[in-house]
Design an enzyme around this catalytic site. Structure first.
Site, PDB file in Angstrom:
ATOM      1  N   GLY A   9     -28.717 -25.863  14.643  1.00 48.95           N
ATOM      2  CA  GLY A   9     -28.288 -25.819  12.766  1.00 48.95           C
ATOM      3  C   GLY A   9     -28.578 -24.765  12.407  1.00 48.95           C
ATOM      4  O   GLY A   9     -29.532 -24.051  11.541  1.00 48.95           O
ATOM      5  N   ALA A  10     -28.124 -23.645  12.624  1.00 47.46           N
ATOM      6  CA  ALA A  10     -27.742 -22.665  12.194  1.00 47.46           C
ATOM      7  C   ALA A  10     -27.212 -22.272  11.094  1.00 47.46           C
ATOM      8  O   ALA A  10     -27.159 -20.645  10.907  1.00 47.46           O
ATOM      9  CB  ALA A  10     -27.107 -21.625  12.911  1.00 47.46           C
ATOM     10  N   SER A  11     -26.554 -23.103  10.092  1.00 45.72           N
ATOM     11  CA  SER A  11     -25.822 -23.084   8.929  1.00 45.72           C
ATOM     12  C   SER A  11     -26.753 -22.535   7.842  1.00 45.72           C
ATOM     13  O   SER A  11     -26.265 -22.648   6.610  1.00 45.72           O
ATOM     14  CB  SER A  11     -24.845 -24.312   8.674  1.00 45.72           C
ATOM     15  OG  SER A  11     -25.521 -25.554   8.589  1.00 45.72           O
ATOM     16  N   SER A  12     -28.305 -23.689   8.045  1.00 46.16           N
ATOM     17  CA  SER A  12     -28.820 -23.566   6.265  1.00 46.16           C
ATOM     18  C   SER A  12     -30.568 -22.991   7.100  1.00 46.16           C
ATOM     19  O   SER A  12     -30.763 -23.344   8.317  1.00 46.16           O
ATOM     20  CB  SER A  12     -28.605 -24.777   6.071  1.00 46.16           C
ATOM     21  OG  SER A  12     -28.734 -26.224   6.277  1.00 46.16           O
ATOM     22  N   GLY A  13     -31.190 -22.979   6.087  1.00 45.21           N
ATOM     23  CA  GLY A  13     -32.595 -22.903   5.851  1.00 45.21           C
ATOM     24  C   GLY A  13     -33.091 -22.016   7.425  1.00 45.21           C
ATOM     25  O   GLY A  13     -32.681 -20.986   7.726  1.00 45.21           O
ATOM     26  N   GLY A  15     -32.535 -21.888  11.043  1.00 49.95           N
ATOM     27  CA  GLY A  15     -31.949 -21.344  11.155  1.00 49.95           C
ATOM     28  C   GLY A  15     -30.594 -20.423  11.393  1.00 49.95           C
ATOM     29  O   GLY A  15     -30.473 -19.164  11.572  1.00 49.95           O
ATOM     30  N   SER A 180     -43.728 -27.521  15.459  1.00 47.31           N
ATOM     31  CA  SER A 180     -44.355 -28.119  14.043  1.00 47.31           C
ATOM     32  C   SER A 180     -45.863 -27.823  14.188  1.00 47.31           C
ATOM     33  O   SER A 180     -46.695 -28.097  15.200  1.00 47.31           O
ATOM     34  CB  SER A 180     -43.785 -28.934  13.566  1.00 47.31           C
ATOM     35  OG  SER A 180     -44.749 -29.505  11.703  1.00 47.31           O
ATOM     36  N   TYR A 202     -41.286 -37.900  13.267  1.00 49.34           N
ATOM     37  CA  TYR A 202     -40.707 -36.409  13.302  1.00 49.34           C
ATOM     38  C   TYR A 202     -42.221 -35.968  13.790  1.00 49.34           C
ATOM     39  O   TYR A 202     -41.592 -35.050  14.226  1.00 49.34           O
ATOM     40  CB  TYR A 202     -41.049 -35.902  11.494  1.00 49.34           C
ATOM     41  CG  TYR A 202     -41.017 -34.920  11.559  1.00 49.34           C
ATOM     42  CD1 TYR A 202     -39.912 -34.011  11.590  1.00 49.34           C
ATOM     43  CD2 TYR A 202     -41.482 -33.126  11.007  1.00 49.34           C
ATOM     44  CE1 TYR A 202     -39.362 -32.617  11.553  1.00 49.34           C
ATOM     45  CE2 TYR A 202     -41.669 -32.122  11.493  1.00 49.34           C
ATOM     46  CZ  TYR A 202     -40.503 -31.593  10.984  1.00 49.34           C
ATOM     47  OH  TYR A 202     -40.568 -30.204  10.900  1.00 49.34           O
TER      48      TYR A 202
END
Length: 343
Positions: A9-13, A15, A180, A202
């Protein structure tokens, strides 16, 4: 030899912010962006290399909600690398989050609420989203609940597939999970580990991550693999923006900034949210408590630091959950093998 860091998940947020901060800490790393969208990942790779020309940055395509994709990605990583030093298990989803208005008002305005108590409840509810959010889950092509497979099981299979690259007696490797404060024991049940009968998948998945991390330490520490869990705090990201309309966020953001003077969980930005993830990068894993969750925190004046929280779980439940995952893995692999044989 360069240390190799894989980030899902490194392309946004979180990450993306993590990759930037890790290269600021050490621009001689090899950072591997494990992402579903290759186009976005390649754009991130180009930007990271432009800012850190001494670094090595690569891309591997992986969709952790698809086990065939996970297995292909692991095969590719085993062809590229002899070992992995860090794997940040960060990819996750919160599909179609809905604000539970009834729970919000009942929590704030119960019969016994007084002003000070009400204020504390506001802080607690908004920093943990406890009881506030429900999600609409669905079943994936693998026959699993999407949130469970994406947030937990896909990563578990990735670890299993990469075991040879992660277990080395000479120097430890690290698994660092994005968990979380919303990980609630009451939302998880061993009889329904995928939370197929609940409305808060979640929260259940994040509690499952906490359990799995404890079990992985119990089973893999002697082989040189260590696991930790992190909460990045309450942030405004693409995942959270869908909870409320943009106009509401415009009103809420100044309030959230003010709340940081009373609660450190409101990190607000992904950069701030990575504080604990980066802090763990520098720690000796043998010195860390496997029952501790590491929390990113931000003061009212914007200074970041790390605090800790003892996880609300027991090791026996963690081990039972781990065994359940192994049994599920066997069933899924048998199904895949039969399908491939028939085709």
């Amino acid at each position: 030899m360069r240390k190799v860091v894989v980030v899902t998940g490194a392309s946004s947020g979180v990450g993306l912010a993590l990759c930037k901060r890790l290269l600021e800490e050490d621009d001689e790393l090899h950072v591997c962006l494990a992402c579903r969208n290759v186009g976005k990942a390649e754009a991130v790779r180009a930007a990271l290399l432009a800012a850190h020309p001494a670094a090595e940055v690569s891309v591997v395509q992986v969709d952790v909600s698809n086990l065939q994709s996970v297995i292909r990605a692991a095969r590719e990583l085993k062809q590229r690398f002899q070992r992995l030093d860090y794997v940040y298990l960060n990819a996750g989803i919160m599909p179609n989050p809905q604000l539970n208005i009834k729970a919000l008002f009942s929590g704030l305005f119960s019969r016994h609420t007084i002003v000070f108590s009400c204020f504390r409840k506001v802080i607690h509810m908004f920093s943990t989203a406890e009881g506030l959010l429900t999600q609409e889950d669905k079943v994936t092509a693998d026959g699993l609940q999407e949130v469970f497979e994406t947030n937990v099981f896909g990563h578990f299979i990735l670890i299993q597939e990469l075991e040879a690259l992660l277990c080395h007696s000479d120097s430890p490797s690290r698994l660092i999970w994005t968990s979380s404060r919303n990980a609630r024991k009451s939302n998880f049940h061993l009889e329904d580990i995928q939370h197929s009968r609940g409305q808060e998948p979640y929260s259940s998945s994040k509690y499952a991550i906490d359990l799995l991390s404890v079990a992985l330490n119990r089973n893999f520490n002697p082989r040189g693999l260590y696991s930790s869990v992190v909460c990045p705090g309450t942030m405004v990201t693409s995942m959270t923006c869908g909870i409320l309309p943009p106009c509401v966020w415009t009103v809420l953001l100044p309030i959230i900034w003010l709340l940081r003077f009373f609660a450190n969980a409101f990190t607000v930005t992904p950069h701030n949210g990575t504080e604990a993830l980066v802090w763990l990068f520098h720690q000796k894993p043998e010195s860390l408590n496997p029952l501790t969750k590491y929390l990113s925190a931000t003061t009212g004046f914007g200074s970041n630091y790390v605090t800790t929280q003892k996880m609300d779980l027991d090791e026996d439940t963690a081990e039972k959950f781990y065994q359940n995952l192994l049994e599920l893995e066997k069933r899924i692999r048998d199904t895949i093998q039969k399908t491939n044989h028939q085709s």
